[in-house]
Scaffold this active site. Structure first.
Site, PDB file in Angstrom:
ATOM      1  N   CYS A 278     -10.303   5.734   0.905  1.00  0.00           N
ATOM      2  CA  CYS A 278      -9.735   6.847   0.118  1.00  0.00           C
ATOM      3  C   CYS A 278     -10.715   7.297  -0.964  1.00  0.00           C
ATOM      4  O   CYS A 278     -11.304   8.362  -0.897  1.00  0.00           O
ATOM      5  CB  CYS A 278      -8.428   6.401  -0.539  1.00  0.00           C
ATOM      6  SG  CYS A 278      -7.186   5.882   0.620  1.00  0.00           S
TER       7      CYS A 278
HETATM    8  N1  SAJ Z   1     -12.134   0.155  -8.438  1.00  0.00           N
HETATM    9  C1  SAJ Z   1     -12.933  -0.096  -9.534  1.00  0.00           C
HETATM   10  N2  SAJ Z   1     -12.398   0.023 -10.781  1.00  0.00           N
HETATM   11  C2  SAJ Z   1     -11.094   0.393 -10.966  1.00  0.00           C
HETATM   12  C3  SAJ Z   1     -10.296   0.654  -9.840  1.00  0.00           C
HETATM   13  C4  SAJ Z   1     -10.833   0.526  -8.585  1.00  0.00           C
HETATM   14  O1  SAJ Z   1     -14.106  -0.432  -9.397  1.00  0.00           O
HETATM   15  O2  SAJ Z   1     -10.662   0.469 -12.114  1.00  0.00           O
HETATM   16  C5  SAJ Z   1     -12.696   0.060  -7.095  1.00  0.00           C
HETATM   17  C6  SAJ Z   1     -11.997  -0.968  -6.230  1.00  0.00           C
HETATM   18  O3  SAJ Z   1     -12.610  -2.232  -6.366  1.00  0.00           O
HETATM   19  C7  SAJ Z   1     -12.196  -0.382  -4.825  1.00  0.00           C
HETATM   20  C8  SAJ Z   1     -12.215   1.117  -5.050  1.00  0.00           C
HETATM   21  O4  SAJ Z   1     -12.509   1.301  -6.446  1.00  0.00           O
HETATM   22  O5  SAJ Z   1     -13.429  -0.792  -4.284  1.00  0.00           O
HETATM   23  C9  SAJ Z   1     -10.897   1.796  -4.717  1.00  0.00           C
HETATM   24  O6  SAJ Z   1      -9.902   1.076  -5.387  1.00  0.00           O
HETATM   25  P1  SAJ Z   1      -8.382   1.639  -5.528  1.00  0.00           P
HETATM   26  O7  SAJ Z   1      -7.684   0.747  -6.488  1.00  0.00           O
HETATM   27  O8  SAJ Z   1      -8.399   3.077  -5.808  1.00  0.00           O
HETATM   28  O9  SAJ Z   1      -7.751   1.288  -4.116  1.00  0.00           O
HETATM   29  P2  SAJ Z   1      -7.594   2.155  -2.804  1.00  0.00           P
HETATM   30  O10 SAJ Z   1      -8.874   2.668  -2.280  1.00  0.00           O
HETATM   31  O11 SAJ Z   1      -6.767   1.316  -1.898  1.00  0.00           O
HETATM   32  O12 SAJ Z   1      -6.771   3.425  -3.305  1.00  0.00           O
HETATM   33  C10 SAJ Z   1      -5.444   3.570  -2.945  1.00  0.00           C
HETATM   34  C11 SAJ Z   1      -5.147   5.029  -3.135  1.00  0.00           C
HETATM   35  N3  SAJ Z   1      -3.893   5.320  -2.525  1.00  0.00           N
HETATM   36  C12 SAJ Z   1      -3.802   6.436  -1.769  1.00  0.00           C
HETATM   37  O13 SAJ Z   1      -4.734   7.202  -1.588  1.00  0.00           O
HETATM   38  C13 SAJ Z   1      -2.494   6.700  -1.165  1.00  0.00           C
HETATM   39  C14 SAJ Z   1      -5.105   5.387  -4.611  1.00  0.00           C
HETATM   40  O14 SAJ Z   1      -4.584   6.715  -4.771  1.00  0.00           O
HETATM   41  C15 SAJ Z   1      -4.212   4.430  -5.355  1.00  0.00           C
HETATM   42  O15 SAJ Z   1      -4.185   4.786  -6.739  1.00  0.00           O
HETATM   43  C16 SAJ Z   1      -4.789   3.042  -5.193  1.00  0.00           C
HETATM   44  O16 SAJ Z   1      -4.661   2.732  -3.785  1.00  0.00           O
HETATM   45  C17 SAJ Z   1      -4.019   2.016  -6.019  1.00  0.00           C
HETATM   46  O17 SAJ Z   1      -3.619   2.389  -7.146  1.00  0.00           O
HETATM   47  O18 SAJ Z   1      -3.907   0.887  -5.547  1.00  0.00           O
END
Ligand code: SAJ
Length: 452
Positions: A278
């Protein structure tokens, strides 16, 4: 009960009395939960997927999706309310079809619409008056109107009268213990008001909150804003980490203190980069669309530049830390701890750990990984397997690099047996000092001797 009135009224009636047959194209982490929510709402559901393996697995009462128990699938199949198929002609029975297929990026970071186009053509071949079609796959603004609508109109169907077309972004967060398909608000944007009405009725049948918007472009942009917001803020906090490193300030202390502000601040944490299907990809759909309109989305491009630089930042930290031990990267033995793209999941797609491993090996290091969620994965055509994290392995390593902060790992044991730990996720903070020298992702104050 026989329904009378316009095509729309008949369809609304069939949704209301659950006599409508619903279709879902794409039975992955989005489509399967949606299909089962429709089943739970009382509809008979036809799930279509091009993978015979997936279809056979589901029809045998098993689940390939982390959040869906096999028993849930088994019951839906046993009652006859859910059938999975690879035969597109079965979709002709459907009164509504939701498309939940992948929208990856090509190697040149351009949208790869092949799956969406294939699904649109499949539906067009089976389309009939009284059908509602909703695209859920994350995509650039304009896709629904420019790619989906014409293929359906080519059948002589009039959108808004004979057939109803909308976009509704998927908001599935795999592994989220709180939010699921049913309790996450669903945005719906239709080509016409009648399309919004029908698509909203469809999702209201099984989702607690439906949020209608005025157009499919608005709905397409909602999703891209949500995930671009995350990518940009992660890029910001990664740049703050680099700033703190150069100033000799502990970035985690700064972020945790900033997070005490009860308003106007949202905590993000720095890391080794961003992974998943995503956040690294979705913003590029918007950037690509705007390039076609001669506009450069600078925030998206800059965030991507910073986030994709983080693996190199990590590898330089490792090189500097080994250098402090009078060791070169070349010939050093390194354990990468965690390869999944985020904690406590098994997905390695776009994971920054893959870049960290590649960059270390390019510098001549001998790299192995341990990840309790990822027993093995294929990268560049060859398989890698997780090594057991024994005390001997920890002692064997010249450096241990924490890339994914799985909660199940005994980090104290890592501290007690490893010589050097590069901690990109701040998992060592606050633990008892051990044998290891700990180097944080970003702290100019070189932490010699003990863990911070
Ligand atoms: N990450 C960071 N720092 C942060 C947050 C994330 O480095 O503060 C990294 C994570 O390690 C990962 C990447 O970014 O490698 C993405 O992390 P994510 O928490 O955004 O997880 P995803 O990719 O599973 O995003 C999904 C998304 N859901 C949908 O698109 C329906 C996102 O919109 C959600 O907000 C997220 O899950 C969530 O909150 O868990």
């Amino acid at each position: 009960m026989t329904n009378t009135g316009s095509t729309k009224d008949v369809l609304l009636g069939r949704i209301a009395d659950r006599s409508a047959v619903l279709g879902v194209i794409g039975l992955g982490y989005v489509g399967l939960p949606l299909a089962l929510e429709f089943v739970h709402a009382g509809f008979r559901v036809i799930g279509y997927d091009v993978s015979q393996r997936v279809v056979d697995l589901l029809m045998s009462g098993q689940s390939h999706i982390q959040d869906i128990p096999g028993e849930t699938v088994r019951q839906a199949v046993a009652t006859g309310m859910f059938v999975a198929t690879t035969r597109e002609d079965q979709l002709v029975e459907c009164d509504a079809i939701s498309i939940a297929v992948p929208t990856p990026l090509s190697k040149t970071r351009d949208p790869d619409m092949a799956y969406v186009l294939s699904a649109a053509d499949t539906i067009a071949r089976q389309a009939h008056p009284g059908l509602c079609v909703v695209l859920e796959s994350t995509t650039y603004p304009g896709t629904t109107r420019e790619l989906l609508q014409p293929r359906l109109e080519a059948k002589g169907l009039t959108v808004g009268t004979d057939i109803f077309v909308a976009f509704s972004p998927e908001r599935v967060d795999p592994g989220n213990p709180v939010y699921n398909t049913k309790n996450t608000p669903k945005v719906v944007g239709g080509i016409t008001p009648a399309c919004v009405e029908v698509a909203s009725a469809l999702y209201t049948s099984c989702i607690d909150t439906v949020v209608p918007v005025s157009s499919p472009e608005a709905a397409e942009l909602v999703k891209l804003l949500e995930n671009t917001f995350r990518a940009v803020n992660i890029g910001l906090v990664n740049e703050i980490a680099i700033v703190c490193d150069k100033l000799g300030v502990d970035v985690w202390e700064v972020i945790n203190a900033a997070a005490t502000k009860p308003f106007g601040f949202m905590k993000f944490t720095p890391g080794p980069g961003i992974g998943g299907h995503c956040i690294p990809l979705d913003p590029h759909y918007l950037a690509w669309k705007m390039r076609t309109l001669n506009y450069k989305t600078r925030f998206i491009d800059l965030a991507s530049e910073i986030n994709s630089h983080m693996p190199e930042w990590v590898v330089q930290k490792v090189a500097d830390a080994l250098n402090d031990e009078r060791k070169a990267v070349r010939g050093s033995r390194i354990v990468v701890l965690g390869v999944a793209y985020k904690r406590d999941i098994d997905d390695v797609r776009e994971s920054p750990a893959l870049d960290v491993i590649r960059l270390l090996e390019e510098r001549g290091a001998e790299v192995v990984y341990h990840d309790p969620f990822v027993r093995e994965f294929r990268e560049d055509g060859h398989m890698r397997a997780s090594v057991t994290l024994t005390d001997e392995r920890l002692t064997w390593a010249d450096a241990v690099v924490v890339v994914t902060d799985h909660q199940v790992i005994d980090y104290q044991r890592v501290l007690d047996h490893a010589a050097l730990v590069v901690d990109t996720r701040n998992v060592m903070a606050g633990r008892a000092a051990g044998r290891a020298r700990v180097v944080p992702l970003a702290s100019g104050a070189r932490a010699l001797g003990t863990a911070p």
